[in-house]
Design an enzyme around this catalytic site. Sequence first.
Site, mmCIF file in Angstrom:
data_model
loop_
_atom_site.group_PDB
_atom_site.id
_atom_site.type_symbol
_atom_site.label_atom_id
_atom_site.label_comp_id
_atom_site.label_asym_id
_atom_site.label_seq_id
_atom_site.Cartn_x
_atom_site.Cartn_y
_atom_site.Cartn_z
ATOM 1 N N SER A 191 0.860 -1.177 0.000
ATOM 2 C CA SER A 191 0.000 0.000 0.000
ATOM 3 C C SER A 191 0.903 1.235 0.000
ATOM 4 C CB SER A 191 -0.967 -0.024 1.187
ATOM 5 O OG SER A 191 -0.279 -0.053 2.428
ATOM 6 N N TYR A 209 -4.469 7.984 -7.133
ATOM 7 C CA TYR A 209 -3.436 7.151 -6.520
ATOM 8 C C TYR A 209 -3.698 6.958 -5.035
ATOM 9 C CZ TYR A 209 0.987 5.692 -4.530
ATOM 10 O OH TYR A 209 1.945 5.020 -3.825
ATOM 11 N N LYS A 245 -4.562 3.365 -2.992
ATOM 12 C CA LYS A 245 -3.785 2.804 -1.896
ATOM 13 C C LYS A 245 -4.604 2.713 -0.609
ATOM 14 C CE LYS A 245 -0.134 1.846 -4.176
ATOM 15 N NZ LYS A 245 0.235 0.422 -4.379
#
Length: 262
Positions: free
Chosen positions: A140, A155, A159
């Site tokens: 992650s 993004y 994550k």
Amino acid sequence: MTAALITGASTGLGRELAGLFARDGVDVVAVSSERSTAQLDELAEELRARYGVRVETVTMDLAAPGAGADLVSRVDELGVDITYLVNNAGVGILGLKIQESDPVAVSKMVQLNVVTLTELTTMYAARMVRAGRGAILNISSVAAYVIPHGLEAGYAASKAYVRSFSESVADDLRGTGVTCTHLAPGPTRTEFGRTAGVGDWSRLDRYMMDAAPVAAAGYAAMRTGQVAVMPGFGPKVMRVASTVSPSRRLTALVSGYFVSRH
């Protein structure tokens, strides 16, 4: 013999993790994109020569729809028993407002960071549970912990999904002999900054960790069944600071380091 399937294995954290598994006598299936074929072959030769393990390589586009099932099928054809799964492959789009981003690139990022990771985790978790052993390591990011902010919306969200998914999977797997760990690194000296479109990644150098200790922390956590690990002091400070700072301030900080690719 046990084997580890590692995506994004040609450079950075994936390469370091491949070395750690091989050092411990675990066979490796190293996966990367076709543009990294030479680096992948070099890694395979190095691990075979140094540790005497079996190393298979697979090159494919993991951002393509159905890539997870395709990879599992290709690994099955190799006749390899996967005991460890490392979902390391991932990309970022940083320094761009969402309205400035290429929709196709954002979609491919989500496909790779979220969908393919989910497919592989789901398929191999079922197999590992049937075998009564196994471990999954998902990569992650510290971005998964900080408050939502601009200039890396897709993004950071991808994550955050990896973090939430991995921790939920870890709970599902409790008592099965199988574990799921997620590694949440901060800025790390890898190829990530260049591929994510960051203008001057070196400006973050004093905050960065080398890939080797980050990979080692994730590997150790996976081996002991830890649910989450965040290496280094800097990322922990970022996590705490983000909880007391408005998202607009975090966006301003990000914009100080990331520059638009346009």
